[in-house]
Design a protein around this motif. Structure first.
Motif, PDB file in Angstrom:
ATOM      1  N   LEU A  16       0.861  -1.170   0.000  1.00 58.91           N
ATOM      2  CA  LEU A  16       0.000   0.000   0.000  1.00 58.91           C
ATOM      3  C   LEU A  16       0.901   1.225   0.000  1.00 58.91           C
ATOM      4  CD1 LEU A  16      -3.145   0.470   0.507  1.00 58.91           C
ATOM      5  CD2 LEU A  16      -2.484   0.976   2.844  1.00 58.91           C
ATOM      6  N   ILE A  25       1.841  -5.579   2.046  1.00 60.74           N
ATOM      7  CA  ILE A  25       0.807  -6.471   2.568  1.00 60.74           C
ATOM      8  C   ILE A  25       1.154  -7.916   2.191  1.00 60.74           C
ATOM      9  CG2 ILE A  25      -1.617  -7.102   2.398  1.00 60.74           C
ATOM     10  CD1 ILE A  25      -2.193  -4.097   1.877  1.00 60.74           C
ATOM     11  N   SER A  45      -8.175 -15.323   7.126  1.00 63.16           N
ATOM     12  CA  SER A  45      -8.680 -14.134   6.456  1.00 63.16           C
ATOM     13  C   SER A  45      -7.709 -12.960   6.603  1.00 63.16           C
ATOM     14  CB  SER A  45     -10.034 -13.771   7.067  1.00 63.16           C
ATOM     15  OG  SER A  45     -10.617 -12.752   6.324  1.00 63.16           O
ATOM     16  N   GLY A  46      -7.459 -12.264   5.507  1.00 62.90           N
ATOM     17  CA  GLY A  46      -6.615 -11.076   5.564  1.00 62.90           C
ATOM     18  C   GLY A  46      -5.131 -11.347   5.389  1.00 62.90           C
ATOM     19  N   CYS A  47      -4.755 -12.601   5.143  1.00 63.48           N
ATOM     20  CA  CYS A  47      -3.323 -12.910   5.060  1.00 63.48           C
ATOM     21  C   CYS A  47      -2.748 -12.596   3.671  1.00 63.48           C
ATOM     22  CB  CYS A  47      -3.053 -14.354   5.436  1.00 63.48           C
ATOM     23  SG  CYS A  47      -3.649 -15.527   4.225  1.00 63.48           S
ATOM     24  N   GLY A  48      -3.583 -12.163   2.725  1.00 63.70           N
ATOM     25  CA  GLY A  48      -3.057 -11.710   1.439  1.00 63.70           C
ATOM     26  C   GLY A  48      -3.248 -12.688   0.296  1.00 63.70           C
ATOM     27  N   LYS A  49      -4.119 -13.675   0.452  1.00 64.61           N
ATOM     28  CA  LYS A  49      -4.341 -14.659  -0.610  1.00 64.61           C
ATOM     29  C   LYS A  49      -4.935 -14.002  -1.852  1.00 64.61           C
ATOM     30  CE  LYS A  49      -7.207 -17.074   1.933  1.00 64.61           C
ATOM     31  NZ  LYS A  49      -7.249 -16.259   3.150  1.00 64.61           N
ATOM     32  N   SER A  50      -6.013 -13.245  -1.655  1.00 69.55           N
ATOM     33  CA  SER A  50      -6.680 -12.623  -2.803  1.00 69.55           C
ATOM     34  C   SER A  50      -5.771 -11.611  -3.477  1.00 69.55           C
ATOM     35  CB  SER A  50      -7.962 -11.917  -2.361  1.00 69.55           C
ATOM     36  OG  SER A  50      -8.882 -12.855  -1.883  1.00 69.55           O
ATOM     37  N   LEU A  51      -5.071 -10.843  -2.667  1.00 68.11           N
ATOM     38  CA  LEU A  51      -4.200  -9.812  -3.224  1.00 68.11           C
ATOM     39  C   LEU A  51      -3.106 -10.443  -4.084  1.00 68.11           C
ATOM     40  CD1 LEU A  51      -3.786  -6.856  -3.393  1.00 68.11           C
ATOM     41  CD2 LEU A  51      -2.538  -6.901  -1.229  1.00 68.11           C
ATOM     42  N   HIS A 216     -10.339 -21.567   2.331  1.00 69.34           N
ATOM     43  CA  HIS A 216     -10.202 -21.596   3.786  1.00 69.34           C
ATOM     44  C   HIS A 216     -10.281 -23.017   4.310  1.00 69.34           C
ATOM     45  CE1 HIS A 216     -11.662 -17.279   4.205  1.00 69.34           C
ATOM     46  NE2 HIS A 216     -10.547 -17.335   4.895  1.00 69.34           N
TER      47      HIS A 216
END
Ligand SMILES: Nc1ncnc2c1ncn2[C@@H]1O[C@H](COP(=O)(O)OP(=O)(O)OP(=O)(O)O)[C@@H](O)[C@H]1O
Ligand code: SF4
Ligand SMILES: [Mg+2]
Lengths: 323, 304
Positions: A16, A25, A45-51, A216
């Protein structure tokens, strides 16, 4: 001897950047996707998989997010260096994506047919008739019972399961080499989940594709994937063949995940957080990101960031791997 | 399709109710209509006789039905001030107003939507700031004030455009700009915010991932989604234009329905007031009907 990876993500960082702020991130992530395999990427959740997944096709929201380091090699070409026009030629045609929430992922104003044929025409110079034929075949391939009827329907007329199959058909129309599926079944009920995952697995075999599956669910990993990578706080902490990792996890985090799952393959096998909280990307400790939650933590863990290293037959990011 | 029928029927009822209300309001608004037609020396009897002649002694509902019947046969009655037949008067006025109103409507959407799209596409650039500030100004400045400013600049100082009257296209420019200013401003803002909102929808990412070009995504998919709210409020834009036409036509001496209506009100020429106000009610209602049908047709959920 293993073949060359089809997709080779090397030391990728995504961060970011903005007025006075700047932190990564996704940090130093390396993932390899080999021909005709399913690679599962798991993590809280939030660990950066999608990013990580989005950045492969430069679909991350930019600004404020930028690829800040590393490379993404697809058949030898670094995708991070492509011009927008060249990237557009890769999207859907070489690497396709299936998203989590199929209902909002389809444009409500156009029919399934319009959507699919526009995707065909974005990459192939074919007549309207041929585009329609390709689209109908893709719908059938995605496991849709009545492709002709669905072709003329609008997204609001479809159930969640059918919408997700339409998304898969959309991913198939240009016969890509890779499908990246970001939690493709999370929004669906369990039977539909199983059907869709089976279909993805079959398609992989029929078409010789590779699938990167973000999930997940460790049960899904065990039943569908060939290899897996576990992510924690923006980093890969463990990766290897599914059988190896699940049978004998070496990273304390993976170990914790597995012992938190009572029965593998059951519905309850969502990733249950181990006691404690994942550090936010802007407040990462100097040493190991998992230190605050780890029962094996030592002084070295707090001061020295562990590198990803071979351990037995997997790669592990830990100073004191579980034996 | 059923909903279109329902809307049409409702609109018809609304049209009857609102025209009846206007019809009654004109009669109840006070003021002696005979004063306009008869000399001051006329006796009370003369006046009563006149009322009977023109049917003003009948119950209002009866008068309304008679009137509607006459309108359908093309007999609109005569002006009280100069006895001219209203139908002969109406054609010219309607034509002039249709030109001005039509032009304004074209400007509202033809200028408002593209400007809003540019602002959304180049958001936070100087171009966006410029367009947005203009639209804020367009909403804040009352139209008679805008008219005076534009007349001063373009007619008085620069002498590029005529300040009033009717003739070639140069006479149309200032009144059409003033009449459409607020509608353009509102349309710019609506288009901009709808485009920006839709650009961040999940479906845009899906289309990008499928390899569609940015241009196609923006001009086909995002635009189509963004037009819905604009269409749904198009009826209001028509109403605004009709309402403002009274002021704008009067200021610019544009010989249309609005100017005619204002003059007739000042002269208490009630048959003229009646016909033209009913005409405006009709146009506004029709505009709303068109917008509502358009919305239904543009929205797949309602169309099916
Ligand atoms: N557009 C954005 N702007 C700022 N931060 C973002 C943005 N998108 C994602 N992030 C942050 O990046 C981090 C990783 O997000 P990401 O969506 O990759 O997680 P994830 O592993 O896919 O989680 P989930 O399992 O919930 O989908 C999160 O902390 C999130 O807040
Ligand atoms: S490096 Fe240390 S703190 Fe981190 S996971 Fe390994 S043992 Fe635990
Ligand atoms: Mg995600």
């Amino acid at each position: 001897m293993t073949p060359d990876p089809l997709l080779d993500i090397r030391n990728l960082s995504v961060g970011l950047r903005g007025d006075g702020i700047g932190y990564d991130i996704v940090r130093d992530v390396s993932l390899s996707l080999y021909p005709n395999e399913v690679l599962a990427v798991v993590g809280e959740s939030g660990c950066g998989k999608s990013l990580t997944a989005l950045s492969i096709l430069a679909l991350h929201a930019s600004p404020p997010l930028y690829i800040t380091g590393g490379s993404i090699l697809f058949e030898g070409t670094d995708l991070t260096k492509l011009s927008p026009a060249k990237m557009r030629a890769v999207r859907g045609a070489e690497i396709a994506m299936v998203f989590q929430d199929p209902m909002s992922a389809l444009d409500p104003m156009f029919t399934v047919g319009t959507l699919l044929t526009s995707a065909v025409k974005a990459h192939q110079k074919v007549s309207a008739d041929v585009a329609k034929k390709i689209s109908l075949e893709a719908l059938a391939d995605a496991g849709i019972e009545d492709p002709r009827r669905r072709f003329d329907e609008y997204p609001f007329q479809l159930s969640g399961g059918v919408s997700q199959r339409v998304m898969i058909a959309l991913a198939l129309v240009n016969d890509p080499k890779i499908i990246i599926a970001d939690e493709p079944t999370t929004a669906l009920d369990v039977t539909v989940q199983a059907q869709i995952l089976d279909r993805l697995r079959e398609l992989k075999n029929e078409r010789g594709m590779s699938v990167m599956l973000i999930t997940h669910n460790l049960g899904v990993v065990a039943s569908v994937a060939d290899r897996m990578a576990v992510m924690y706080a923006g980093e890969v902490v463990e990766s290897g063949a599914v059988g190896e990792v699940l049978a004998a996890p070496h990273h304390p985090y993976t170990n914790g995940l597995l012992s938190a799952v009572p029965r593998l393959n059951s519905e309850a096998s969502e990733l249950v957080p181990i006691g404690g909280r994942v550090p936010q990307p802007n407040e990462l400790p100097a040493g190991c990101a998992f230190a605050d939650r780890c029962s094996f933590v030592t002084d070295r863990c707090r001061s020295e960031h562990p590198p990803l290293e071979h351990h037995a037959r997997t790669e592990v990011r830990c100073h004191h791997p579980v034996a | 399709m059923k909903s279109v029928l329902k809307t049409t029927l409702l609109t018809l009822l609304l049209l009857i109710a609102s025209s009846l209300a206007v019809f009654a309001a004109i009669r109840l608004s006070g003021g002696d209509v005979t004063a306009a037609r008869l000399p001051a020396s006329a006796t009370a009897e003369d006046r009563e006789l006149f009322r009977q002649q023109v049917g003003l002694d009948q119950p209002i509902l009866r008068q309304y039905v008679t009137y509607v019947g006459e309108v359908f046969t093309g007999d609109l009655g005569n002006s009280l001030t100069n006895n001219a037949s209203i139908s002969s008067l109406a054609v010219e006025k309607i034509k002039n107003s249709a030109i001005l109103g039509g032009m304004s409507l074209v400007l509202v959407f033809g200028v408002g939507i593209p400007l809003g799209m540019i602002a959304a596409l180049k958001r936070n650039s100087w171009l966006d700031t410029g367009i947005t500030s203009f639209s804020v100004a367009g909403m804040a400045v009352p139209n008679f004030w805008l008219a005076l400013i534009l007349i001063y600049i373009f007619a008085t100082v620069l002498g590029w455009l005529p300040s009033a009257g009717q003739g070639g296209i140069e006479y149309l420019i200032l009144p059409a700009v003033v009449l459409s200013a607020e509608g353009i401003a509102l349309t710019v803002r609506m288009t901009r915010s709808a485009m920006i909102e839709n650009l961040s929808q999940d479906f845009v990412r899906t289309l990008r991932a499928a390899g569609l070009s940015e241009r196609r995504i923006y001009f086909k998919h995002v635009l189509r989604n963004s037009l819905l709210p604009i269409i749904s409020l198009a009826g209001l834009r028509v109403g605004q234009i009709v309402g403002y036409a009274l002021v704008v036509e009067t200021i610019f001496g544009w010989p249309g329905v609005g100017q005619q209506l204002v003059n007739a009100v000042l002269r208490r020429d009630y048959p003229v007031v009646q016909f033209f106000s009913l005409l405006l009610v009709f146009v506004v209602t029709l505009g709303n009907l068109a917008a509502s049908v358009g919305y239904t047709l543009a929205n797949p959920r309602l169309r099916k």
